[in-house]
Design a protein around this motif. Structure first.
Motif, mmCIF file in Angstrom:
data_model
loop_
_atom_site.group_PDB
_atom_site.id
_atom_site.type_symbol
_atom_site.label_atom_id
_atom_site.label_comp_id
_atom_site.label_asym_id
_atom_site.label_seq_id
_atom_site.Cartn_x
_atom_site.Cartn_y
_atom_site.Cartn_z
ATOM 1 N N VAL A 1 10.735 -1.623 7.296
ATOM 2 C CA VAL A 1 10.576 -2.667 6.288
ATOM 3 C C VAL A 1 11.343 -2.246 5.042
ATOM 4 C CG1 VAL A 1 8.310 -3.386 7.133
ATOM 5 C CG2 VAL A 1 8.463 -1.632 5.368
ATOM 6 N N ASP A 2 11.599 -3.221 4.190
ATOM 7 C CA ASP A 2 12.209 -2.933 2.880
ATOM 8 C C ASP A 2 11.294 -3.430 1.768
ATOM 9 O OD1 ASP A 2 12.597 -5.581 3.540
ATOM 10 O OD2 ASP A 2 14.439 -5.761 2.384
ATOM 11 N N HIS A 3 9.992 -3.349 2.001
ATOM 12 C CA HIS A 3 9.023 -3.762 0.989
ATOM 13 C C HIS A 3 9.154 -2.876 -0.249
ATOM 14 C CE1 HIS A 3 6.287 -5.304 4.495
ATOM 15 N NE2 HIS A 3 7.332 -6.085 4.267
ATOM 16 N N LEU A 4 8.936 -3.489 -1.400
ATOM 17 C CA LEU A 4 8.901 -2.763 -2.661
ATOM 18 C C LEU A 4 7.649 -3.182 -3.409
ATOM 19 C CD1 LEU A 4 10.234 -0.826 -4.671
ATOM 20 C CD2 LEU A 4 11.428 -2.783 -5.661
ATOM 21 N N TYR A 5 6.782 -2.198 -3.707
ATOM 22 C CA TYR A 5 5.553 -2.446 -4.426
ATOM 23 C C TYR A 5 5.543 -1.634 -5.716
ATOM 24 C CZ TYR A 5 3.991 -3.633 0.357
ATOM 25 O OH TYR A 5 3.875 -4.141 1.625
ATOM 26 N N SER A 6 4.743 -2.103 -6.665
ATOM 27 C CA SER A 6 4.418 -1.276 -7.823
ATOM 28 C C SER A 6 2.909 -1.173 -7.906
ATOM 29 C CB SER A 6 4.987 -1.885 -9.112
ATOM 30 O OG SER A 6 4.311 -3.073 -9.456
ATOM 31 N N TYR A 7 2.433 0.037 -8.204
ATOM 32 C CA TYR A 7 1.000 0.305 -8.293
ATOM 33 C C TYR A 7 0.676 0.772 -9.700
ATOM 34 C CZ TYR A 7 -3.562 2.463 -7.396
ATOM 35 O OH TYR A 7 -4.885 2.804 -7.439
ATOM 36 N N GLN A 8 -0.101 -0.031 -10.433
ATOM 37 C CA GLN A 8 -0.492 0.314 -11.793
ATOM 38 C C GLN A 8 -1.694 1.256 -11.727
ATOM 39 O OE1 GLN A 8 -2.096 0.417 -14.674
ATOM 40 N NE2 GLN A 8 -0.216 0.548 -15.848
ATOM 41 N N VAL A 9 -1.500 2.489 -12.164
ATOM 42 C CA VAL A 9 -2.504 3.530 -11.961
ATOM 43 C C VAL A 9 -3.783 3.236 -12.726
ATOM 44 C CG1 VAL A 9 -2.986 5.979 -12.246
ATOM 45 C CG2 VAL A 9 -0.716 5.235 -11.503
ATOM 46 N N HIS A 10 -3.675 2.815 -13.972
ATOM 47 C CA HIS A 10 -4.865 2.635 -14.802
ATOM 48 C C HIS A 10 -5.734 1.485 -14.304
ATOM 49 C CE1 HIS A 10 -3.051 4.905 -18.491
ATOM 50 N NE2 HIS A 10 -3.266 5.672 -17.439
ATOM 51 N N THR A 11 -5.124 0.395 -13.881
ATOM 52 C CA THR A 11 -5.900 -0.763 -13.412
ATOM 53 C C THR A 11 -6.045 -0.803 -11.896
ATOM 54 O OG1 THR A 11 -3.899 -2.134 -13.336
ATOM 55 C CG2 THR A 11 -5.148 -2.097 -15.401
ATOM 56 N N ARG A 12 -5.383 0.134 -11.207
ATOM 57 C CA ARG A 12 -5.421 0.185 -9.735
ATOM 58 C C ARG A 12 -5.002 -1.152 -9.131
ATOM 59 N NH1 ARG A 12 -11.229 3.312 -8.891
ATOM 60 N NH2 ARG A 12 -10.517 5.394 -9.499
ATOM 61 N N THR A 13 -3.884 -1.663 -9.615
ATOM 62 C CA THR A 13 -3.429 -2.992 -9.221
ATOM 63 C C THR A 13 -2.079 -2.906 -8.522
ATOM 64 O OG1 THR A 13 -4.577 -3.937 -11.119
ATOM 65 C CG2 THR A 13 -2.910 -5.308 -10.052
ATOM 66 N N TRP A 14 -1.958 -3.635 -7.409
ATOM 67 C CA TRP A 14 -0.711 -3.705 -6.655
ATOM 68 C C TRP A 14 0.057 -4.968 -7.029
ATOM 69 C CZ3 TRP A 14 1.406 0.115 -4.056
ATOM 70 C CH2 TRP A 14 0.617 1.124 -3.504
ATOM 71 N N PHE A 15 1.389 -4.831 -7.168
ATOM 72 C CA PHE A 15 2.271 -5.975 -7.344
ATOM 73 C C PHE A 15 3.385 -5.890 -6.303
ATOM 74 C CE2 PHE A 15 0.318 -5.637 -11.510
ATOM 75 C CZ PHE A 15 0.085 -6.961 -11.849
ATOM 76 N N ILE A 16 3.810 -7.040 -5.820
ATOM 77 C CA ILE A 16 4.904 -7.117 -4.860
ATOM 78 C C ILE A 16 6.190 -7.465 -5.614
ATOM 79 C CG2 ILE A 16 5.796 -8.294 -2.813
ATOM 80 C CD1 ILE A 16 2.947 -8.852 -1.983
ATOM 81 N N LEU A 17 7.207 -6.630 -5.431
ATOM 82 C CA LEU A 17 8.491 -6.837 -6.090
ATOM 83 C C LEU A 17 9.511 -7.338 -5.076
ATOM 84 C CD1 LEU A 17 8.493 -3.568 -8.241
ATOM 85 C CD2 LEU A 17 7.555 -5.811 -8.820
ATOM 86 N N LYS A 18 10.680 -7.615 -5.550
ATOM 87 C CA LYS A 18 11.720 -8.198 -4.703
ATOM 88 C C LYS A 18 12.187 -7.194 -3.652
ATOM 89 C CE LYS A 18 16.239 -10.463 -4.930
ATOM 90 N NZ LYS A 18 17.340 -10.896 -5.806
ATOM 91 N N GLU A 19 12.465 -7.705 -2.444
ATOM 92 C CA GLU A 19 12.976 -6.868 -1.360
ATOM 93 C C GLU A 19 14.493 -6.795 -1.434
ATOM 94 O OE1 GLU A 19 11.530 -8.407 2.278
ATOM 95 O OE2 GLU A 19 9.406 -8.063 1.802
ATOM 96 N N GLY A 20 15.012 -5.650 -0.968
ATOM 97 C CA GLY A 20 16.458 -5.439 -1.045
ATOM 98 C C GLY A 20 17.218 -5.940 0.158
ATOM 99 N N GLY A 21 16.523 -6.198 1.272
ATOM 100 C CA GLY A 21 17.200 -6.698 2.462
ATOM 101 C C GLY A 21 17.728 -5.623 3.385
ATOM 102 N N LEU A 22 17.574 -4.347 3.031
ATOM 103 C CA LEU A 22 18.044 -3.238 3.866
ATOM 104 C C LEU A 22 16.862 -2.320 4.141
ATOM 105 C CD1 LEU A 22 21.456 -2.474 2.110
ATOM 106 C CD2 LEU A 22 21.100 -3.698 4.258
ATOM 107 N N ALA A 23 16.230 -2.489 5.300
ATOM 108 C CA ALA A 23 15.033 -1.724 5.638
ATOM 109 C C ALA A 23 15.412 -0.298 5.997
ATOM 110 C CB ALA A 23 14.309 -2.395 6.798
ATOM 111 N N ARG A 24 14.489 0.636 5.724
ATOM 112 C CA ARG A 24 14.737 2.051 6.016
ATOM 113 C C ARG A 24 13.440 2.834 5.846
ATOM 114 N NH1 ARG A 24 19.346 3.170 3.620
ATOM 115 N NH2 ARG A 24 19.715 0.926 3.533
ATOM 116 N N TYR A 25 13.440 4.044 6.388
ATOM 117 C CA TYR A 25 12.353 4.979 6.136
ATOM 118 C C TYR A 25 12.927 6.391 6.169
ATOM 119 C CZ TYR A 25 11.749 6.470 11.073
ATOM 120 O OH TYR A 25 11.912 7.011 12.324
#
Length: 1233
Positions: A311-335
């Motif tokens: 997958v090429d998912h991109l998330y941001s995790y806000q540490v203080h509020t423990r909140t997940w946000f979904i950001l834009k994908e790049g289109g090039l999956a990798r691991y």
């Protein structure tokens, strides 16, 4: 000897191999000459020209002599690189310091040995040192667990550790002050167990210590690999280590965020908010201290429906509020890639981009892709790959940042890498113009602040994404909204989406619409009302007629979403992880985790804690109330908790507001004179409910709630009635009643139990590990598994192969033939040089040991091809490869199987032995020895059992098995299946039920058979206790009937007499019918009259039915005959007859009706028996004897007359009343019958 092996789990199209012997690579690329060395091997090498290096002289160095002497000089002692002066930088010292132009370069020092090479390791920077810990390598003997790299002096240092953790890879590292925290990972070498160990390395004293969680505060934490970790400050200012995702061999791919509190030494699982994200393996993450956010990119993930991939998912995790946000994908999956944060931009390098199929669109396992993600603009950009004149493709590497530069170390590209690449990012300070500063990039984000250009961080924005200075987005706003299936994910992303009432995610620029009842019931369909439902197509929307809009409510902020249980359960990927949630249940058939119903108690019940309560308003006695509760699968309530009492009091108050006052029974009864107890046998303590003053009364034995406002009880006779009752039943979660989860694949230790669950698990024979099928790729990321099975396990090591052909199919096995040269030998570990032995039982390292197959003793070592003679030790060869005569009860071209009637493994000198079938079979399986029993009903590997489940009785060890027949029933045995082809006999037994009646037998079959009928005085469970006496013996027959007299065989004197029927010598397939019956010879009167009247009534009923049918048929035929006559009469031929009235007197007489009627035409019918006669008739007249005005008073009539008594001439001139009428009219034959 080189063995090239392709993992069958990767569906690739193959590979090509090119090789050359004693030649210079690429002919030195035209930048050198091929020279022979002075060594004994006389190998050749390239002698490169000035400013060219590498094995093929294809790498330029010190371009333009590094601008010497003003900008730098060329260092010829090490890597032959430019050493720049303080004010210059770049590969050729052509860039000033600072410079906005980025570049790649190789440091001036090379690691001093292969022991530094590794993959799936982790690195952190502390001061001027980059610490590298752990990793995977093929050379375990010289591997060093801890090394460091000095960023200033460009030197490596190996840190020897005496006591510490075992070697591992796929772990995580996080730096806190002077200590490095290492968590999880897969232990290697060894059994490959994933660990939950937490180790701390002190960089000052360079020693390890293990942290064991505090038992007082300990909660469950998960052993994972392929995760990431960062030490950050939580909202309370405490230092915690945040562990993201990873793969657990027990719980599959985790979506949890684990937190380790350094101060309290305790673990916990964070309760996160925001988007519902999917966890995975091999992602990369980086922490942004300015926004307290962790950015997570890529990974290998599994999804519901047994789907998995990159997958090429991109998330941001806000540490203080423990909140997940979904950001834009790049289109090039990798691991297994790397990501760092420099100047507000995420830089992603390398990784494994292959999607495990042949249709990978050019994606490679080893990538050198270089991508950047602009955080504030939410945009991806592809940056040019490193131009370092060498192959820099890799995955499993690590990357760190120091002084604005990215350091990439190690990885895997078919070989374990030990090189170091450096990327120097552009410097915003080099941009002196505001416009240039704002448009800098890609790979860098700058902002103009206080008349100078600085690197961006979260303090330079108001939190909006994208920022005002960002270019226009390449992807339209809201285009990706339809991909989100839950409210929180729809609203916690950067795609500007909104969540509608109909559970759809759409762009915030559109209006939410619903298909209301009015729309659905409109007579012309929903397309004629407004607005269109959200589920309509774009074409339907385009033709929607304007009108009144019906907009529904929408949610644009994730904090207003309610997380549904089914959304959480759908993210859980195996039975164990699903069972962690009480409201989820695993469906083994669909292999999915489903949400349980919201109301576990059922309709009408209320869940209060771990119990279900129900208040009824019916008026009944205590016993009837108890009965009513039992009908509802419950019991009368024992209100032992304050929570239950509070709920009941609230419900009673609701009834009072409606004008009704209930005094319900509760489950409290008098046990003896002074003791009251609840129905659940617990004592009454008066802690939740109390007796009213003066209670309980002596006359009362059951309690009810009299005054709800004070929770007061009152006693009453159990037979009295009261208003209401309270029922309860335990809360039973449906997931407690389902089958327990199967043993996880990782806990299975043999190939047999690993592959017993269809395709759920896969067994790797080379590593002797069982892994989950959806985790195979991540379990062996570096090709450690040479062969895997999902079905037939076969041999798991060299010694298990018994033939040379099987042995040489394995790359690490060879065949040692014995001196007999008959194909007999031994398969042992080895190589092209000879046999090898392991240095340790668990280790993989081996050394050559030719004594295991000594040529001096006549043994022959084969590694590529087998010896010509392969007779498995049972024959010598003629013409080199043809077995002369197979001995030892063997047969086959290579004497590899046993003769018919014998079994065993004849390969490699194996012995054959006779089949042991207790005289019930002639042949058996050639390998296992399982007998093919010839008598139906005899079963077992050695035909030692009777099929008692199907009514076969007997003892095959002392006799045979019989099918026990019932009297007065006919049995049919169809031996038609392939499993029945070995049967040639079947036996039956029957015992008379009545001693005063004869026993009749009937048997027939579709093929010829031999019949043998005997009798004995008794048998027990099919075992004959006395002597058998023959009755019938016949061969080649298909049918036989017989009767056994009760007097001849003395049925009354021998009540246990048994008849035995032996049917044999038949061919397959066959169908046999057999019956035994006993009928009385004298019928009693009652039975006679019953039978007679039954037959008489039946015949009478049949006669009535036949008569009714006959009547119906006769009526139908009569209707048809009449219809036919009418049709024939209507189809008669027509003729014209002229009638003239010649005299006025005759006309007047005719008009006045005084003329005698006579025919004007006669039409004889067939046979001249009847005729149709036509006449002129006068119509009735009034008093004037004249016809009405306008009418003549005459009509034409027809009649059917009998002419059988008349002659033919009588038809002529009978009408004398019309004297002057013209005669000789034509006669026509009629068609009447």
């Amino acid at each position: 000897m080189l063995h090239f092996f392709s993992d069958a789990a990767y569906n690739l199209t193959g590979f090509n191999i090119f090789y050359s012997i004693n030649s210079c690579p690429n002919n030195c690329s035209g930048h050198g000459r091929c020279t022979t060395s002075n060594s004994i091997s006389s190998s050749v090498y390239c002698e490169c020209e000035r400013y060219w290096k590498g094995e093929a002289c294809d790498i330029p160095y010190c371009s333009e002599d590094c601008g010497s002497p003003d900008r730098g000089y060329c260092d010829l002692t090490g890597e032959k690189l430019c050493v720049c002066n303080d004010s210059w930088q770049g590969p050729d010292c052509s860039l000033k310091v600072p410079s906005a132009e980025p570049y790649w370069f190789l440091p001036n020092v090379k690691p001093d040995g292969q022991s530094l090479g590794r993959a799936s390791h982790k690195a952190v920077v502390h001061g001027k040192l980059m610490w590298v810990i752990g990793g995977f390598t093929f050379n375990h003997s010289s591997f060093q667990m801890v090394i460091n790299y000095n960023l200033e002096s460009s030197t490596w240092d190996v840190v020897p550790i005496n006591n510490g953790p075992l070697q591992r890879y796929g772990h995580s590292l996080a730096l806190y002050k002077e200590e490095i925290y290492m968590f999880g990972g897969k232990l290697d070498p060894g059994p490959g167990n994933v660990t939950d160990e937490l180790w701390v390395f002190n960089t000052n004293v360079r020693s390890w210590s293990r942290r064991t969680p505090s038992p007082v505060l300990h909660t469950q934490h998960f052993a994972v690999e392929g995760h990431s970790a960062h030490i950050v400050d939580n909202s309370y200012g405490e230092a915690i280590m945040v562990v993201l995702f990873g793969n657990s061999p027990i719980y599959s791919y985790l979506r949890h965020v684990q937190e380790y509190n350094i101060r309290t030494n305790s673990w916990s699982v964070a309760e996160t908010n925001g988007a519902l994200v999917q966890g995975g393996y091999g992602h990369s993450s980086v922490f942004d201290s300015s926004s307290h956010s962790i950015y997570v990119h890529g990974g290998y993930k599994a999804f519901p429906g047994n789907k998995y991939g990159l997958v090429d998912h991109l998330y941001s995790y806000q540490v203080h509020t423990r909140t997940w946000f979904i950001l834009k994908e790049g289109g090039l999956a990798r691991y297994l890639h790397s990501v760092v944060l420099i100047s507000g931009v995420l830089l992603v390098f390398g990784g494994n981009t292959h999607n495990d199929t042949a249709l990978s669109n050019g994606a490679k396992c080893f990538s050198s892709d270089f991508l950047s993600y602009d955080i504030v603009c939410d945009e991806w950009t592809v940056i040019p790959k490193p131009n370092l004149h060498r192959d820099v493709n890799r995955f499993g590497h690590t990357a760190v940042v120091s002084n604005g530069s990215m350091y990439v170390f190690g990885g895997f590209s078919g070989v374990i890498l030990n090189d170091l690449l450096v990327y120097k990012a552009g410097n915003c300070g080099a941009l002196l113009d505001a416009a240039l500063c704002q448009s800098a990039g890609p790979g860098i984000r700058c902002v103009w602040v206080n008349e100078r250009c600085v690197s961006w961080d979260s303090s330079h924005t108001d939190g909006s994404v994208p920022a005002s200075f960002c270019p226009e987005r390449s992807t339209p706003v809201g285009k990706q909204c339809h991909e989100y299936s839950d409210c929180t994910s729809c609203t916690a992303n950067t795609n500007d989406c909104q969540w509608c009432e109909d559970k759809k995610c759409i762009s915030s620029l559109n209006n939410c619409t619903v298909l209301t009842v009015e729309l659905a019931r409109h007579p012309r369909g929903p397309l004629y009302l407004n607005p269109p439902p959200a589920m309509l197509s774009e074409h339907q929307l385009s033709i929607w007629r304007p009108g009144i809009r019906k907009n529904s409510q929408s949610v644009k902020n994730f904090t207003k979403c309610s997380v549904r249980t089914e959304e959480v359960c759908s993210k859980l990927l195996n039975c164990r992880s699903c069972s962690l949630y009480i409201n989820c249940q695993w469906e083994p058939q669909q292999q999915e985790c489903h949400a349980l119903p919201a109301h576990l108690c059922g309709d009408g019940w209320n869940q209060i804690g771990d119990a279900c309560l129900r208040l009824n308003s019916s008026k009944d006695s205590y016993d009837n109330a108890q009965h009513n509760c039992k009908n509802l699968d419950g019991n009368i309530a024992s209100l032992t908790s304050s929570m239950q009492v509070d709920f009941i009091l609230e419900e009673l108050q609701k009834y009072q507001l409606q004008g009704r006052r209930l005094t319900p029974w509760v489950g409290l009864r008098k046990i003896n004179v002074s003791y009251w107890g609840w129905e659940d046998t617990s004592p009454f303590t008066a802690s939740t409910l109390q007796w009213l003053p003066g209670e309980p009364s002596d006359s009362g034995f059951c309690a009810y709630l009299e005054r709800a406002e004070v929770a007061g009880l009152k006693a009453k006779p159990c037979t009295a009635n009261t208003e209401g009752l309270i029922c309860e039943k335990p809360l039973v979660s449906p997931n407690l009643s389902v089958r327990p989860c199967k043993m996880p694949c990782a806990l299975r230790t043999t190939c047999a139990n690993c592959t017993s669950q269809a395709m759920e698990c896969m067994w790797c024979s080379s590593t002797r590990r069982c892994v989950d099928s959806n985790a195979y790729v991540i379990s062996f990321p570096y090709g450690q598994c040479l062969e895997w099975q999902t079905g037939d396990c076969g041999s798991q090591n060299c010694s298990g192969h018994r033939t040379c052909a099987q042995c040489l199919q394995q790359p690490d096995c060879g065949w040692c033939g014995d001196p007999s040269d008959t194909g007999q030998g031994q398969c042992i570990e080895g190589s092209y040089r000879g046999p090898m032995k392991s240095l340790s039982r668990q280790g993989r390292d081996r050394v050559l040991d030719t004594s295991l197959c000594s040529r001096e003793r006549g043994y022959d070592w084969s590694y590529i091809t087998c010896p010509a003679c392969q007779c498995n030790g049972h024959s010598t060869c003629v013409n080199g490869s043809v077995c002369e005569q197979c001995k030892n009860l063997t047969t086959g071209q290579q004497c590899q199987t046993c003769l018919s009637g014998y079994y065993g493994d004849a390969t490699n000198g194996g012995k054959c032995q006779a089949c042991r079938c207790n005289n019930h079979a002639n042949v058996c399986h050639s390998s296992s020895g399982k007998c093919y029993c010839t008598t139906k009903g005899v079963k077992g590997d050695q035909c030692q059992l009777c099929d008692s489940e199907n009514r076969y009785l007997g003892n095959p060890l002392r006799g045979t098995c019989y099918y026990h027949l019932l009297i007065d029933y006919q049995f049919t045995f169809s031996l038609l299946q392939d499993d029945d082809q070995h049967y040639t006999a079947i036996n039956f037994m029957a015992t008379p039920e009545e001693t005063n009646k004869n026993l009749d037998m009937s048997i027939n079959a579709s093929n010829n058979f031999k019949l043998n009928v005997t009798w004995s005085l008794g048998s027990t469970a099919g075992t004959i206790s006395g002597e058998e006496f023959p009755i019938v013996f016949k061969t080649n027959m298909r049918e036989h009937r017989d009767s056994f007299s009760c007097e001849k065989f003395s049925f009354p004197a021998n009540p246990n007499i048994t008849f035995h029927v032996y049917v044999s010598n038949f061919s397959w397939p066959i169908k046999i019918q057999i019956s035994f019956s006993q009928h009385s010879s004298i019928m009693d009167l009652v039975q006679f009259f019953v039978t007679f009247f039954s037959c008489f009534l039946s015949l009478l009923l049949v006669a009535a039915v036949v008569w009714k049918v006959k009547q119906t048929c006769w009526a139908s035929r009569r209707r048809e005959q009449l219809m036919r006559e009418r049709q024939q009469m209507a189809s008669r031929p027509f003729a014209s007859v002229t009638v003239a009235l010649e005299t006025p007197e005759e006309e007047e007489e005719l008009l006045q009706g005084h003329v005698e009627a006579s025919p004007i035409a006669v039409e004889p019918c067939a046979g001249s028996c009847v005729a149709v006669q036509t006449l002129l008739m006068s119509l009735p007249r009034g008093s004037s004897a004249m016809p009405p005005p306008g009418q003549c008073g005459i009509t034409i009539a027809s009649a059917l007359v009998d002419t059988s008594q008349q002659r033919a001439g009588d038809f002529k001139d009978k009408g004398s009343g019309l004297k002057s009428r013209k005669q000789h009219h034509t006669m026509h034959q009629g068609t009447c019958v």
